[in-house]
Scaffold this motif. Structure first.
Motif, mmCIF file in Angstrom:
data_model
loop_
_atom_site.group_PDB
_atom_site.id
_atom_site.type_symbol
_atom_site.label_atom_id
_atom_site.label_comp_id
_atom_site.label_asym_id
_atom_site.label_seq_id
_atom_site.Cartn_x
_atom_site.Cartn_y
_atom_site.Cartn_z
ATOM 1 N N GLY A 16 32.780 79.807 -2.828
ATOM 2 C CA GLY A 16 32.992 79.579 -1.388
ATOM 3 C C GLY A 16 34.536 79.549 -1.132
ATOM 4 O O GLY A 16 35.290 78.743 -2.048
ATOM 5 N N ILE A 17 35.111 80.312 -0.574
ATOM 6 C CA ILE A 17 36.561 80.544 -0.370
ATOM 7 C C ILE A 17 36.993 80.264 0.926
ATOM 8 O O ILE A 17 36.338 80.546 2.210
ATOM 9 N N GLY A 22 42.570 80.314 1.935
ATOM 10 C CA GLY A 22 42.500 81.250 0.665
ATOM 11 C C GLY A 22 42.332 80.343 -0.559
ATOM 12 O O GLY A 22 42.422 80.949 -1.760
ATOM 13 N N GLN A 23 41.968 79.062 -0.585
ATOM 14 C CA GLN A 23 41.756 78.337 -1.738
ATOM 15 C C GLN A 23 40.133 78.120 -1.618
ATOM 16 O O GLN A 23 39.656 78.382 -0.981
ATOM 17 N N HIS A 281 31.920 85.897 -2.851
ATOM 18 C CA HIS A 281 32.352 84.595 -2.271
ATOM 19 C C HIS A 281 32.026 85.042 -0.731
ATOM 20 O O HIS A 281 32.246 86.047 -0.106
ATOM 21 N N GLY A 282 31.270 83.820 -0.288
ATOM 22 C CA GLY A 282 31.456 83.754 1.166
ATOM 23 C C GLY A 282 32.785 82.955 1.771
ATOM 24 O O GLY A 282 32.722 81.992 0.910
ATOM 25 N N VAL A 283 33.104 83.510 2.840
ATOM 26 C CA VAL A 283 34.150 82.867 3.366
ATOM 27 C C VAL A 283 33.980 81.356 4.428
ATOM 28 O O VAL A 283 32.773 81.683 5.199
ATOM 29 N N GLY A 284 34.460 80.490 4.255
ATOM 30 C CA GLY A 284 34.058 79.243 4.748
ATOM 31 C C GLY A 284 35.091 78.784 5.805
ATOM 32 O O GLY A 284 36.303 78.961 5.378
ATOM 33 N N TRP A 304 40.977 90.998 -1.457
ATOM 34 C CA TRP A 304 41.683 89.746 -1.451
ATOM 35 C C TRP A 304 42.566 89.599 -2.544
ATOM 36 O O TRP A 304 42.470 90.093 -3.630
ATOM 37 N N SER A 305 43.733 89.204 -2.124
ATOM 38 C CA SER A 305 45.145 89.342 -3.252
ATOM 39 C C SER A 305 45.038 88.024 -4.080
ATOM 40 O O SER A 305 45.877 88.132 -4.927
ATOM 41 N N GLY A 306 44.233 86.923 -3.679
ATOM 42 C CA GLY A 306 44.059 85.991 -4.550
ATOM 43 C C GLY A 306 44.506 84.522 -3.996
ATOM 44 O O GLY A 306 44.432 84.509 -2.818
#
Length: 489
Positions: A16-17, A22-23, A281-284, A304-306
């Motif tokens: 999860g991100i 973005g972490q 990843h799912g965005v949270g 996603w750039s990181g």
């Protein structure tokens, strides 16, 4: 590829991100510290502490339909819709086309409209309707059960527990009109002279540099399903699952797994796949973030750039699905954190207090699958995925050095063969049962067999919860008309 099995020197990385920072949603946790949590050193007895942490762990029974009743035929195994007691007349009426359609195809004794009362456990619900313990009698409580409403009226725990003995799906929308669109869409798919989809599976798996989670999902989940072997294994290739079913494959892994590619697949701009499988990843978002209800569980793409960066252009959310999308007849499987929903509290507390932090002000079903199912241009038949976080233990279970993908393989193969989606998920239920049995053996004070060390105990608990949290959104009795799918041009 790095060994996917963590050692005591490796941190435990949770999927999860964070959609705002973005972490990682949860920073990596050192395994020695986590192992300390798994072996409490407080005054209370060891087993009592674990029982409090685990909550009620049911002693699982083997459930069977009557002899000769096929699990894969809902007209014989039975179909029922479960409304919450609070359901409005408008909500009940919105599903009448689907209810009437199912009822006309089966004997009245195996067709039921049931009610869930607030606060009931799954066992209390079954017992109130007269279901005998250990048996599934289609004339009492059918094998296929469609829950209606969000987890605020029928809790996720009830869905999880019912799924141990029944094929369960859920519909959760904001308006009766959305329920009507889904019902009409299913009836149109099952009664139409032809189907709109091609005999194809689309695969999508981003892989981000330095990210252990997507390295595992891309190399050890998507690639083996597409190729028939792990990305590092060139010695022996099995027949891939799509080829076994006579389906064509179209895949986008690592650099190809862009936002544009997935949106093209969802909008049917080239072919119209019958099955879509994604792993990402799912965005949270935090519980107080206004974007949580609309963006939680969005699929993070290769764009996603990181770490440290995040923008809507990095993921696919419900708002990205346009009204001209061509989703009718699709079955999708999203391996992603919060892909199907979010409970109110963290179900994987890794702190000494063993108290799950609040994940949301109330539990909810994710917006992306709801958008796919109730699409105005014809909805998806079903979407499979995860409530809460999705862990790598689904890919590499405890004590296994290579990916063990049989539940994924069997689920997808069954769906492509035209089996009802709810029954196709049974492999994950078996995994939950096995992990649960191991925990029961550990907690049994009457035997010395089956005792687990702190690290193994922790992993077994995570694996149990992870396998339990796979759910079906949509009618569990829907199935692909696999013999009618169009050949690719």
């Amino acid at each position: 590829m790095k060994d996917p099995i963590p050692s005591l020197e490796d941190p435990l990385i949770l999927n999860g991100i964070d959609g705002a920072t973005g972490q990682y949603l949860v920073p990596p946790v050192a395994l020695p510290a986590v192992a300390e949590v798994a072996e409490p050193r407080r005054k209370e007895p060891y087993f009592d502490a674990w029982r409090k942490w685990l909550g009620f762990v049911p002693r699982l029974l083997k459930f069977d339909l009557p002899y000769g009743v096929p699990y894969g035929d809902y007209t014989q195994a039975g179909w029922g819709v479960v409304f919450p007691a609070s359901a409005s007349d408008a909500l009940r009426k919105s599903l009448e086309p689907l209810i009437a359609h199912r009822g006309k195809r089966m004997d009245a004794a195996r067709f039921h409209v049931l009610t869930y009362q607030p606060g009931e456990t799954a066992h209390q619900f079954l017992r109130r309707h007269g279901a005998p313990l250990g048996d599934v009698d289609p004339t009492v409580v059918p094998y296929y059960l469609l829950l209606v409403g969000g987890p605020d009226v029928i809790p996720f725990d009830v869905q999880h527990s019912l799924s141990l003995s029944h094929a369960v799906g859920r519909l959760s929308f904001d308006s009766p009109e959305e329920y009507s669109r889904y019902a009409d869409s299913v009836v149109a798919y099952e009664t139409g002279a032809s189907v709109p989809n091609h005999r194809q599976v689309s695969w999508w798996g981003p892989k981000h540099p330095g990210d252990r989670s997507t390295e595992l999902s891309a190399d050890s989940l998507v690639a083996p399903l597409v190729r028939g072997a792990d990305v590092d294994d060139t010695s022996f290739l099995k027949v891939p699952v799509a080829a076994q079913a006579g389906f064509a494959s179209r895949d986008a892994i690592e650099q190809a797994a862009t936002r544009e590619w997935l949106l093209d697949a969802l909008h049917g701009r080239e072919e119209r796949p019958a099955v879509l499988f994604t792993a990402s990843h799912g965005v949270g978002f935090k519980a107080n973030d206004p974007l949580q209800l609309t963006k939680q569980g969005a699929l993070l793409s290769q764009d996603w750039s990181g770490f440290g960066a995040m923008a809507p252009a990095h993921y696919v959310a419900a708002s990205d699905i346009q009204d001209d999308a061509r989703l009718h007849g699709l079955v999708a499987f999203f391996f992603a954190c919060f892909g199907m929903g979010t409970p109110a509290n963290d179900e994987f507390p890794l702190t000494p207090t063993r108290k799950g932090e609040a994940l949301a002000s109330a539990p909810f079903v994710s917006a992306l699958p709801r958008r796919l199912l109730a699409h105005p241009n014809g909805g998806a038949l079903a979407v499979i995925g995860h409530v809460e976080r999705a862990w790598g233990f689904s890919i590499t279970p405890l004590g296994v050095s290579k990916p063990t993908l049989q539940p994924f393989h069997n689920t997808l193969r069954a769906i492509m063969a035209g089996e009802p989606v709810g029954h196709a998920l049974r492999g994950f239920r078996d995994r939950f049962s096995n992990a649960n049995s191991a925990l029961l053996a550990h907690l049994d004070t009457n035997t010395s067999d089956g005792k687990l060390g702190p690290r193994e105990l922790l992993f077994q608990w995570i694996e149990r919860n992870d396998a339990r949290n796979y759910v079906v959104l949509g009618d569990p009795a829907v199935s692909l008309r696999h013999n009618d799918l169009q050949a690719l041009p």
